[in-house]
Enzyme design. Structure first.
Site, mmCIF file in Angstrom:
data_model
loop_
_atom_site.group_PDB
_atom_site.id
_atom_site.type_symbol
_atom_site.label_atom_id
_atom_site.label_comp_id
_atom_site.label_asym_id
_atom_site.label_seq_id
_atom_site.Cartn_x
_atom_site.Cartn_y
_atom_site.Cartn_z
ATOM 1 N N GLY A 159 -52.956 15.035 -9.591
ATOM 2 C CA GLY A 159 -53.008 14.353 -8.298
ATOM 3 C C GLY A 159 -52.560 15.246 -7.158
ATOM 4 N N GLN A 173 -37.707 19.181 -16.593
ATOM 5 C CA GLN A 173 -37.985 19.276 -15.153
ATOM 6 C C GLN A 173 -36.995 18.476 -14.304
ATOM 7 O OE1 GLN A 173 -41.976 17.561 -15.796
ATOM 8 N NE2 GLN A 173 -41.648 16.381 -13.933
ATOM 9 N N VAL A 203 -53.728 8.263 -4.156
ATOM 10 C CA VAL A 203 -54.050 6.829 -4.187
ATOM 11 C C VAL A 203 -52.875 6.085 -3.546
ATOM 12 C CG1 VAL A 203 -54.607 4.862 -5.654
ATOM 13 C CG2 VAL A 203 -55.414 7.156 -6.276
ATOM 14 N N GLY A 246 -52.647 4.747 -9.298
ATOM 15 C CA GLY A 246 -52.903 6.174 -9.037
ATOM 16 C C GLY A 246 -53.223 6.904 -10.336
ATOM 17 N N HIS A 247 -52.362 6.699 -11.342
ATOM 18 C CA HIS A 247 -52.620 7.319 -12.653
ATOM 19 C C HIS A 247 -53.963 6.860 -13.221
ATOM 20 C CE1 HIS A 247 -48.015 7.202 -12.890
ATOM 21 N NE2 HIS A 247 -48.277 8.481 -13.030
HETATM 22 P P1 AMP Z 1 -46.366 11.564 -12.846
HETATM 23 O O1 AMP Z 1 -46.454 10.523 -13.902
HETATM 24 O O2 AMP Z 1 -45.646 11.134 -11.624
HETATM 25 O O3 AMP Z 1 -45.892 12.891 -13.393
HETATM 26 O O4 AMP Z 1 -47.859 11.820 -12.361
HETATM 27 C C1 AMP Z 1 -48.868 12.175 -13.266
HETATM 28 C C2 AMP Z 1 -50.090 12.637 -12.488
HETATM 29 O O5 AMP Z 1 -50.531 11.562 -11.662
HETATM 30 C C3 AMP Z 1 -49.791 13.815 -11.554
HETATM 31 O O6 AMP Z 1 -50.911 14.698 -11.556
HETATM 32 C C4 AMP Z 1 -49.620 13.142 -10.217
HETATM 33 O O7 AMP Z 1 -49.922 13.982 -9.121
HETATM 34 C C5 AMP Z 1 -50.627 12.023 -10.325
HETATM 35 N N1 AMP Z 1 -50.294 10.931 -9.405
HETATM 36 C C6 AMP Z 1 -49.161 10.194 -9.363
HETATM 37 N N2 AMP Z 1 -49.205 9.304 -8.337
HETATM 38 C C7 AMP Z 1 -50.392 9.502 -7.716
HETATM 39 C C8 AMP Z 1 -51.035 8.920 -6.583
HETATM 40 N N3 AMP Z 1 -50.458 7.958 -5.874
HETATM 41 N N4 AMP Z 1 -52.245 9.388 -6.233
HETATM 42 C C9 AMP Z 1 -52.845 10.380 -6.933
HETATM 43 N N5 AMP Z 1 -52.295 10.976 -8.003
HETATM 44 C C10 AMP Z 1 -51.089 10.542 -8.389
#
Ligand code: AMP
Length: 281
Positions: free
Chosen positions: A147, A61, A176, A36-37
């Site tokens: 995301g 957070q 994703v 996803g990232h």
């Molecule tokens: P995080 O590391 O969880 O803070 O996520 C970093 C970025 O990746 C944020 O903008 C999330 O929304 C995005 N993100 C995490 N998982 C997914 C996913 N499965 N699909 C799309 N974006 C994602």
């Protein structure tokens, strides 16, 4: 890929790129990168001429009883994976670099953060808005990608950027998923044995709602009943929230008329998972 640990150094790199006429795109993350990232990073590369990822598990957070200490981390692997996407720089500050002694300034988005995750995690969005502001000041992006998995976060960031006149374009990226539908998340690594199957119910319940709306159902109560039934049948899942909301205000709605956010947060064992979709419209 250049690895930068210091705010001043990141700002100098950003200034140099801007002076050369480069367009900086940016993806903030908390690391433990998954597909996803990486999909966001690849999208960022197409949106700018220099792309930056940040890897920072943001302490402000997380609530006192949440998983800050145990949040999965593997910076070495993250750097390897992001390097392979062609990302130009990784900003990887230590907590003391972002929050030195004496730090006392926070950014608060007051209304769109009241419901959903803001209700369950009272300091979460204050921490997110603060760290994203700080990251924007360090990376100086022209465009940043977030995301839709964290739909409320995307809405809050758009609001913050507008309200504080930040000169950054915010781009949303679709969720994703794994082949079986589970939304990718760094926290999926917490899921043990059977829990991985229970977790599939989040996506399944979104599909149940989509089918109901597709067949003409507009009544929010009926849709949420079906969603809750799907989530809880078979046990092993505790619903934190399953709500229908306006996609702009994140306030609850009772009737699905036009695009409506269906947002879920569900405890599967000790793991809190979120997922969502936009119904109708
Ligand atoms: P995080 O590391 O969880 O803070 O996520 C970093 C970025 O990746 C944020 O903008 C999330 O929304 C995005 N993100 C995490 N998982 C997914 C996913 N499965 N699909 C799309 N974006 C994602």
């Amino acid at each position: 890929m250049r690895i930068i640990e210091n705010v001043g150094e990141m700002q100098r790199q950003a200034d140099a790129w801007r002076a050369e006429g480069e367009k900086i795109s940016f993806v903030p993350t908390m690391g433990f990168l998954h597909e996803g990232h990486l999909s966001l990073l690849r999208s960022a590369r197409t949106l700018g001429s220099k792309s930056v990822v940040s890897i920072f598990v943001n302490p402000t957070q997380f609530g006192p009883t949440e998983d800050f200490a145990s949040y999965p981390r593997d910076v070495g692997k993250d750097l390897e994976l992001s390097g392979k996407t062609g990302t130009d720089a990784a900003f990887v500050p230590a907590a003391a670099e972002m929050y030195p002694d004496g730090f006392q300034t926070f950014v608060e988005v007051t209304r769109v953060t009241k419901n959903l995750c803001g209700a369950s995690r009272p300091i979460f969005f204050r921490g997110v808005a603060t760290v994203v502001s700080k990251l924007f000041h360090a990376v100086k992006p022209h465009v940043a990608v977030f995301g839709q998995k964290d739909f409320q976060q995307l809405v809050a960031i758009r609001r913050m950027v507008k309200d504080l006149n930040m000169d950054v374009e915010i781009v949303g990226h679709p969720i994703v998923r794994e082949k079986d539908g589970l939304a990718m998340s760094s926290r999926n690594t917490y899921l043990l044995g059977e829990e991985r199957l229970v977790a599939l119910r989040l996506h399944r319940s979104l599909e149940v709602a989509r089918e109901l709306v597709g067949s003409g159902e507009k009544n929010g109560g009926a849709i949420l009943q079906a969603v809750n039934d799907c989530l809880t049948a078979g046990g092993g899942a505790a619903v934190d929230y399953a709500r229908l909301c306006d996609t702009d205000t994140i306030e609850e709605v009772e009737v699905v008329e036009g695009p409506t956010l269906l947002a879920l947060a569900v405890w599967v064992g000790k793991t809190r998972l979120i997922d969502n979709c936009v119904l109708g419209g």
